[in-house]
Scaffold this active site. Structure first.
Site, PDB file in Angstrom:
ATOM      1  N   ALA A  65      -3.960  43.158  41.226  1.00 54.96           N
ATOM      2  CA  ALA A  65      -2.622  42.863  40.722  1.00 54.96           C
ATOM      3  C   ALA A  65      -2.688  41.494  40.057  1.00 54.96           C
ATOM      4  O   ALA A  65      -3.555  40.678  40.378  1.00 54.96           O
ATOM      5  CB  ALA A  65      -1.632  42.859  41.872  1.00 54.96           C
ATOM      6  N   GLY A 108      -5.553  45.356  43.881  1.00 55.01           N
ATOM      7  CA  GLY A 108      -4.792  46.450  43.274  1.00 55.01           C
ATOM      8  C   GLY A 108      -5.651  47.357  42.399  1.00 55.01           C
ATOM      9  O   GLY A 108      -5.315  48.525  42.202  1.00 55.01           O
TER      10      GLY A 108
END
Ligand code: CAA
Length: 257
Positions: A65, A108
């Site tokens: 992320a 992520g």
């Protein structure tokens, strides 16, 4: 639709999404996840598409992320925004999705790969959940999907130490379906995707649903679910065609009906 963070193509019956933020090693910001969902919406609606591939670059599938996007967030913002709701939708798609992973699949990025139905890794792939180094933990399924894929011991090792796992270790521990040389990653992945897309779509969707059911329910309930699904496929013309083609020693001509 003009995409800024991904590239979207169709290759025959395969929909291909390439994550494309090279300056940030494909760090997954809100815009990118939104664009992936828009592309997936299109492929899900397109009757001509039978399988989807998500890939990145040779250096990074995705390095996580976007830390810079997250760093100033407060608890109420993070909790109330439900930032990961759009991520969850990637994991709830009906058509099969293959992750073709080269380079870093971290945080992520590893979680996105695990939301796909299976992972084909290049021999330079590296997987990890290094969020612990940032003072947080995985937030898009890492503690859950990684544990189901590789078991408690290795999931704890990766999530607590933040160390990275090679493609070989990922394959041995069940995270990755196959490893291929980096140069062959896309050709091998597209070959697998084309093979899936050539089957009867109703049976492909139901096979995906049945395998996923194994993670949700008891063995007996899963077996009953599988039996019902198996029986229901005898209502399709493609079952008649598939079995007739076998008996007649020819290739089936599936109509997704
Ligand atoms: N978010 C934002 N930017 C990132 C990023 C990320 N996750 N990963 C890399 N970048 C950026 C870097 O900041 C750098 O940008 P600048 O050139 O502007 O400085 C650029 O990408 C290249 O990165 P590096 O210079 O660090 O490249 P490297 O080859 O030296 O190192 C790396 C590669 C080991 C992957 C390193 O970039 C790294 O450790 N990245 C972070 C990995 C990480 O912690 N991921 C987890 C994120 S949190 C998360 O994902 C939460 C969740 O569960 C959803």
């Amino acid at each position: 639709m003009a995409y800024e963070t991904i590239l979207v193509e169709t290759k025959g019956k395969v929909g291909l999404i390439t994550l494309n933020r090279p300056q940030a090693l494909n760090a997954l910001n809100g815009q990118l996840i939104g664009e992936v969902n828009t592309a997936l919406d299109g492929f899900e609606k397109d009757a001509g598409i039978g399988c989807i591939v998500i890939t990145g670059s040779e250096k990074a599938f995705a390095a996580g992320a976007d830390i810079k996007e997250m760093q100033s967030r407060t608890f109420p913002e993070t909790y109330l925004d439900d930032k990961f709701e759009p991520w969850d939708r990637i994991g709830q798609r009906r058509k099969p999705i293959i992750a073709a992973v080269a380079g870093f699949a971290l945080g992520g990025g590893c979680e996105l790969a695990m939301m796909c139905d299976f992972i084909i890794a290049a021999d330079n792939a590296k997987f990890g959940q290094p969020e612990i180094n940032l003072g947080v933990i995985p937030g898009a399924g890492g503690t859950q999907r990684l544990t189901k894929a590789v078991g408690k011991a290795k999931a704890m090792d990766l999530c607590l130490t933040g160390r990275l796992m090679s493609a070989q270790e990922a394959e041995h521990s069940g995270l990755v379906a196959r490893i291929v040389p980096l140069a062959d990653l896309m050709s091998e992945t597209l070959k697998a995707a084309e093979a899936i897309a050539s089957k009867s779509l109703p049976s492909v969707l139901m096979a995906k649903e049945a395998v996923n059911r194994a993670f949700e329910v008891t063995l007996n309930e899963g077996l009953r679910f599988e039996r019902r699904i198996f029986s229901s496929l005898f209502a399709t013309a493609d079952q008649k065609e598939g079995m007739a083609a076998f008996a007649e020693k020819r290739k089936p001509d599936f109509k997704n009906a």
